[in-house]
Design a protein around this motif. Structure first.
Motif, PDB file in Angstrom:
ATOM      1  N   VAL A  34       9.417  -4.961   7.729  1.00  0.00           N
ATOM      2  CA  VAL A  34       8.507  -4.022   7.054  1.00  0.00           C
ATOM      3  C   VAL A  34       8.011  -4.551   5.698  1.00  0.00           C
ATOM      4  O   VAL A  34       6.810  -4.433   5.406  1.00  0.00           O
ATOM      5  N   MET A  38       4.139  -4.905   5.129  1.00  0.00           N
ATOM      6  CA  MET A  38       3.567  -4.104   4.044  1.00  0.00           C
ATOM      7  C   MET A  38       2.849  -4.995   3.029  1.00  0.00           C
ATOM      8  O   MET A  38       1.740  -4.673   2.571  1.00  0.00           O
ATOM      9  N   GLU A  52       0.435   1.286   3.960  1.00  0.00           N
ATOM     10  CA  GLU A  52       1.627   1.907   4.554  1.00  0.00           C
ATOM     11  C   GLU A  52       1.325   2.425   5.957  1.00  0.00           C
ATOM     12  O   GLU A  52       2.141   2.293   6.866  1.00  0.00           O
ATOM     13  N   ASP A  53       0.147   3.023   6.109  1.00  0.00           N
ATOM     14  CA  ASP A  53      -0.243   3.504   7.444  1.00  0.00           C
ATOM     15  C   ASP A  53      -0.324   2.346   8.433  1.00  0.00           C
ATOM     16  O   ASP A  53       0.140   2.450   9.581  1.00  0.00           O
ATOM     17  N   ALA A  55       1.187  -0.565   8.181  1.00  0.00           N
ATOM     18  CA  ALA A  55       2.532  -1.107   8.410  1.00  0.00           C
ATOM     19  C   ALA A  55       3.276  -0.262   9.447  1.00  0.00           C
ATOM     20  O   ALA A  55       3.921  -0.796  10.365  1.00  0.00           O
ATOM     21  N   GLN A  56       3.184   1.043   9.318  1.00  0.00           N
ATOM     22  CA  GLN A  56       3.872   1.924  10.269  1.00  0.00           C
ATOM     23  C   GLN A  56       3.314   1.755  11.680  1.00  0.00           C
ATOM     24  O   GLN A  56       4.064   1.672  12.656  1.00  0.00           O
ATOM     25  N   MET A  59       4.393  -1.615  13.187  1.00  0.00           N
ATOM     26  CA  MET A  59       5.801  -1.581  13.608  1.00  0.00           C
ATOM     27  C   MET A  59       5.968  -0.734  14.871  1.00  0.00           C
ATOM     28  O   MET A  59       6.754  -1.075  15.764  1.00  0.00           O
TER      29      MET A  59
END
Lengths: 197, 115
Positions: A34, A38, A52-53, A55-56, A59
């Protein structure tokens, strides 16, 4: 698989352990990947919330791909960098028309640099680089960030971007030339007048 | 050259200031991971959510195989009843005779008479 023994385990093996339901592998992969995802997304987008969006989402795609992951086909990190780049490209295209920030809009670095606060100077330098990076075409920005901020080799970048080595070198060279031009004359503004290097 | 050095210095400074993910992001990613992991490891569901009644019916007959067998027999019975193939008629005549009547339900009188 205990968490303190996962440091040396390759990403691919951890992903296989994740697919078998091992929770220690899940935590280890999250902690390892992460921050990289990120950092890359943040530098491509220049926006923390959006990064962040991305990265999520990247993943999540990795978790879903875990069960069908073919060993030796692609490195997990290479695959992830590619997914992040694609997601960021989509977002950048969507907001391209409303993008108004320009290099000139960077904070008043001269005044703060003159103030001598080391933390602020570093923040201003980071902001100036971010603003300059945002001026680059997408592919040049990806190549420059992967090479000079994520520390990948040209061969790894070629794999991530699915292009040849010469194309990678060309993208990086052109990107850096543009960055130099954008930052020309700002050495003093950025507090480098007293630095040795 | 000075500008190139400035750029190299900016890269070096940026590498020293990595973008750290927030705790909230880490928590969201972990939650996603565990949710997907649970889905992947969980045993497959027999019937889809929208066909819950079909799954229930199948379980009465011992699974979808049994249900298919019963359905096939029902369809075959309907076909034989409507089409009445000649061979089936000849077979019935040979076994039961042409004028046989079969009482499937005893008359109510017979049942009442036993009292």
């Amino acid at each position: 698989m205990a968490s303190d023994t996962t440091d040396e385990v390759p990403d691919e093996d951890l992903l296989a352990a994740y697919a078998r339901g091992e929770t220690a592998a899940t935590r280890a992969l999250t902690l390892r990947l992460v921050p990289r995802v990120m950092g890359y997304a943040s530098r491509l987008l220049g926006d923390r919330a959006e990064a962040e969006d991305v990265a999520q989402e990247a993943m999540l795609r990795l978790w879903r791909a875990a069960a069908k992951w073919r060993a030796g086909e692609a490195q997990v990190s290479t695959w992830l960098y590619r997914v992040v780049a694609n997601l960021c490209t989509d977002r950048l295209r969507a907001r391209q028309r409303r993008r108004t920030e320009a290099l000139e809009a960077a904070p008043e670095v001269a005044d703060r640099a003159a103030g001598g606060d080391a933390g602020l100077i570093e923040a201003d330098r980071a902001a100036a680089l971010e603003a300059a990076l945002r001026e680059l075409p997408d592919r040049q920005r990806q190549a420059v960030v992967l090479r000079h901020l994520e520390g990948l080799s040209n061969a790894e970048i070629a794999e991530v971007m699915e292009i040849g080595l010469e194309a990678v070198e060309s993208l990086i060279c052109r990107g850096k030339r543009t960055l130099v031009a954008l930052l020309a004359g700002r050495r003093d503004d950025l507090g480098y007048e007293d630095d040795e290097g | 050259m000075e500008e190139q050095k400035t750029l190299d210095n900016l890269f070096a400074a940026a590498r020293l200031r990595p973008v750290e993910p927030s705790e909230a992001l880490m928590a969201r990613v972990l939650a996603d991971a565990f949710a997907e992991q649970t889905k992947a490891v969980a045993p497959p569901v027999l019937a889809a959510k929208g066909n819950w009644w079909l799954g229930g019916l199948a379980s009465v007959f011992g699974g979808f195989g049994g249900l298919a067998g019963v359905g096939g027999a029902a369809v075959a019975g309907l076909v034989l009843g409507f089409v009445q193939p000649a061979n089936v008629t000849y077979l019935a005549d040979a076994l039961l005779g042409p004028e046989t009547s079969v009482t499937l339900i005893p008359s109510v009188d017979l049942l009442m008479g036993e009292e």
